[in-house]
Motif scaffolding. Structure first.
Motif, PDB file in Angstrom:
ATOM      1  N   GLN A 220       0.833  -1.210   0.000  1.00 36.18           N
ATOM      2  CA  GLN A 220       0.000   0.000   0.000  1.00 36.18           C
ATOM      3  C   GLN A 220       0.864   1.254   0.000  1.00 36.18           C
ATOM      4  N   ALA A 221       1.970   1.221   0.762  1.00 34.47           N
ATOM      5  CA  ALA A 221       2.883   2.369   0.796  1.00 34.47           C
ATOM      6  C   ALA A 221       3.512   2.607  -0.577  1.00 34.47           C
ATOM      7  N   LEU A 222       3.830   1.534  -1.294  1.00 35.36           N
ATOM      8  CA  LEU A 222       4.390   1.689  -2.628  1.00 35.36           C
ATOM      9  C   LEU A 222       3.387   2.315  -3.585  1.00 35.36           C
ATOM     10  N   HIS A 223       2.131   1.942  -3.459  1.00 38.94           N
ATOM     11  CA  HIS A 223       1.095   2.516  -4.319  1.00 38.94           C
ATOM     12  C   HIS A 223       0.961   4.019  -4.090  1.00 38.94           C
ATOM     13  N   ARG A 224       1.214   4.462  -2.858  1.00 44.86           N
ATOM     14  CA  ARG A 224       1.031   5.881  -2.527  1.00 44.86           C
ATOM     15  C   ARG A 224       2.286   6.712  -2.779  1.00 44.86           C
ATOM     16  N   ARG A 225       3.384   6.070  -3.124  1.00 42.72           N
ATOM     17  CA  ARG A 225       4.662   6.770  -3.211  1.00 42.72           C
ATOM     18  C   ARG A 225       4.665   7.754  -4.376  1.00 42.72           C
ATOM     19  N   PRO A 226       5.425   8.851  -4.288  1.00 46.06           N
ATOM     20  CA  PRO A 226       5.632   9.710  -5.456  1.00 46.06           C
ATOM     21  C   PRO A 226       6.579   9.018  -6.448  1.00 46.06           C
ATOM     22  N   ARG A 227       6.231   9.027  -7.693  1.00 46.15           N
ATOM     23  CA  ARG A 227       7.038   8.345  -8.698  1.00 46.15           C
ATOM     24  C   ARG A 227       7.995   9.321  -9.373  1.00 46.15           C
ATOM     25  N   PRO A 228       9.219   8.904  -9.596  1.00 49.55           N
ATOM     26  CA  PRO A 228      10.179   9.784 -10.284  1.00 49.55           C
ATOM     27  C   PRO A 228       9.753  10.031 -11.726  1.00 49.55           C
TER      28      PRO A 228
ATOM     29  N   GLY B  57      13.938   7.621 -14.949  1.00 53.34           N
ATOM     30  CA  GLY B  57      14.888   6.784 -14.235  1.00 53.34           C
ATOM     31  C   GLY B  57      14.221   5.561 -13.637  1.00 53.34           C
ATOM     32  N   SER B  58      15.010   4.588 -13.268  1.00 56.54           N
ATOM     33  CA  SER B  58      14.492   3.315 -12.767  1.00 56.54           C
ATOM     34  C   SER B  58      14.263   3.347 -11.258  1.00 56.54           C
ATOM     35  N   GLU B  59      13.416   2.438 -10.816  1.00 57.26           N
ATOM     36  CA  GLU B  59      13.189   2.211  -9.389  1.00 57.26           C
ATOM     37  C   GLU B  59      13.599   0.782  -9.062  1.00 57.26           C
ATOM     38  N   VAL B  60      14.218   0.618  -7.909  1.00 55.59           N
ATOM     39  CA  VAL B  60      14.737  -0.700  -7.512  1.00 55.59           C
ATOM     40  C   VAL B  60      14.130  -1.083  -6.171  1.00 55.59           C
TER      41      VAL B  60
END
Length: 584
Positions: free
Chosen positions: A399-407, A410-413
């Motif tokens: 759920q926290a990932l769904h709410r995160r601001p996305r860059p 660039g990639s996310e790991v």
């Protein structure tokens, strides 16, 4: 040897010690330990912790608990003996106005909510976490808190040495009259601290179980609570949730009100019958939604849907305590007539007061659903170590990932940092983490550094470095097998938020084992955490091909999300390195 003969010598010694301290009984009844507590010259905090750590192996406390599983009275008699040798009697504990809490999942959070609510009323609170429950995160003094804060190193040292010397002076070579084990010593010390520092109340979290737990020497708590129950510590508590419920219900006392949350029918019936046998009034907490109805929603300082059950229990415990002390403003009742649910009286449905709302909102509990944002790195810390708590952890993390601001580019790991100890089932815990689809899985022991010399709070005399590293390698093998078995998400299972909107391709997670937490964090952070800036890594540390290629990926990533879970010891070690102020 008969049970009566087995208890004869401890009973005789208890009587002798009781006579010895009779002249100091008046001071004890006034809330003071029988001996003064001067600062020991030349005895520093780290010296005290090292002396405490020597008690870790005393008679193998947990093995002793297993052997005496069917004889909880032996545990309580031993604790009475230690208490008398320390200069207190069981009756002295009555003045602490104790709130006694047990459970399988959520008892620590329930205690934290309860303590913070009552502190918002201006009360001086004590809070003790028995070492058998969960480990301390950074320093052992976290286990004994006054007004929500760990006691200072100076206060810890001030109370430690007189108690330690007192018990040393009254021991002999007999197995009956020895030094108490680590768990028991800290329990004794907490009682002394709370009495001498004159707290208004003490919230006491049970260690393992209830019936034979060393905190169950408390004979007259103000109120008792039992949080959610599940399967845990089966070698000690029993193989079924019903057996575990019977053990947890051992904290019930005649005439003392007790509260629990909604449980499956089996354990709930066991708790109800156990309470009825000893004339303990047991109430079932209504859900938090019932208390919110007609008013603004409650804001909780601890994230996760599972915390609502803990908050509901904490509100009832705090309100019951305040009611006993004739406090006003404890919440207007919404339902005037008592009701039953599953043949158990329902606890009051009331309107939470402003103090209660502020207490719930301001509750902090390090290492539980905690988030640290550091530049491109986001650390998600949760000490989940049981099946039910890991399910809650995974739900919170996703759920926290769904709410995160996305860059923007660039990639996310995604990185998992994991360890598991004791009699946990690491394969089952790791399987629950598979749907998160980590790019890297990192395993390491619960050691901040390869050597713990000079860091007494992190010492553990129960295991060797070889043992913990072999366990980490076993975790890596479990993960590799699960990775091979995984052919993609199960039907109906949401895909990783990081790969949406396209469904993920079946892929392999790269995995690594490091010898300590510091080395693992060095590799994960790649010098990009603005706070964690240790010296350069040892030569050859990242020589492994996966470590080498992964280092480049981590250095170039726009965002790195790291979940640290599986062990509170691991979370504590990570916090010690990422938040140096906690060690001050």
């Amino acid at each position: 040897m008969s049970q009566a003969r087995r208890h004869l010598r401890p009973a005789l010694f208890l009587a002798a010690v009781s006579a010895r301290v009779a002249t100091t009984g008046v001071a004890a009844r006034r809330g003071l330990s029988a001996w003064p507590a001067p600062q020991e010259p030349g005895m520093e905090y780290q010296d005290a912790v090292r002396a405490l750590n020597t008690l870790q192996t005393n008679a193998g406390y947990l093995e002793q608990v297993k052997r005496q599983r069917g004889d909880p009275q032996a545990q309580l008699e031993a604790m009475k003996l230690y208490l008398a040798r320390s200069g207190l009697q069981v009756e002295d504990l009555d003045q602490l106005n104790i709130i006694h809490v047990t459970g399988t999942k959520g008892k620590g959070s329930t205690c934290a909510f309860t303590e913070r609510i009552l502190r918002s009323y201006g009360l001086k609170t004590g809070f003790f976490r028995c070492p058998g429950s969960s480990p301390h995160l950074v320093q052992v003094r976290e286990r004994i808190r006054i007004n929500g804060q760990p006691i200072s190193p100076e206060l810890f040292t001030k109370h430690f040495w007189p108690l330690y010397h007192r018990l040393e002076e009254t021991k002999d070579s007999s197995s009956y009259v020895s030094m108490p084990a680590y768990f028991r010593f800290l329990t004794l010390m907490a009682f002394h601290v709370f009495l001498q520092e004159k707290v208004d109340l003490a919230v006491v979290e049970v260690g393992i179980g209830g019936a034979y737990d060393c905190t169950n020497i408390i004979r007259k708590p103000a109120v008792c609570g039992i949080s959610s129950l599940g399967i845990d510590h089966t070698s000690i508590l029993g193989d079924t949730v019903e057996e575990i419920a019977w053990q947890k219900g051992g904290i019930f006392k005649r005439g003392v009100p007790a509260f629990t949350v909604l449980q499956p029918d089996g354990p709930l019936a066991v708790l109800r019958d156990r309470a009825q046998q000893i004339s303990c009034p047991l109430y079932l907490c209504p859900p938090l939604e019932a208390l919110e109805e007609g008013g603004p929603p409650l804001t909780l300082g601890l994230e996760g849907e599972h915390q609502r059950s803990n908050a509901a229990l904490a509100l009832q415990l705090a309100r019951c305590w305040l009611q006993q002390k004739d406090y006003r403003g404890i919440g207007e009742l919404k339902v005037s007539r008592p009701s039953l649910l599953r043949q158990m009286p329902l606890a009051p449905v009331f309107q939470p007061t402003t103090h209660m709302r502020h207490g719930l909102r301001d509750t902090e509990w390090l290492g539980r659903t905690q988030v640290l944002r550091r530049g491109p790195l986001t650390w998600y810390l949760d000490g989940a170590h049981t099946a039910s708590s890991m399910q809650a952890c995974v739900r919170w993390f996703r759920q926290a990932l769904h709410r995160r601001p996305r860059p923007s580019r660039g990639s996310e790991v995604l990185v998992l940092l994991f360890n598991s100890t004791g009699d946990r089932d690491p394969a089952a815990l790791l399987k629950m983490l598979q749907p998160c689809q980590f790019d890297y899985a990192v395993f390491c022991p619960n050691l901040t550094e390869v050597s713990t010399v000079g860091n007494a709070d992190q010492q553990n005399f129960m295991v060797t470095l070889d043992q913990v590293l072999l366990r980490c390698l076993a975790h890596q093998q479990h993960w590799s097998r699960l990775d091979e078995e995984q052919a993609g998400p199960e039907p109906g299972e949401p895909t990783s938020s990081l790969l949406a909107p396209h469904p993920p391709e079946p892929r392999s997670t790269s995995s690594l084992v490091f010898s300590c937490i510091s080395h693992a964090l060095l590799w994960i952070s790649q010098g990009r955490d603005p706070v964690f800036q240790p010296p350069s890594p040892p030569q050859g540390l990242f020589a492994h091909p996966v470590a080498g290629s992964g280092a480049g990926v981590l250095r170039e990533a726009a965002a790195i999300h790291v979940l640290v879970t599986g062990s509170l010891h691991l979370v504590g070690g990570v916090l010690k390195l990422l938040e140096p102020a906690l060690s001050q």
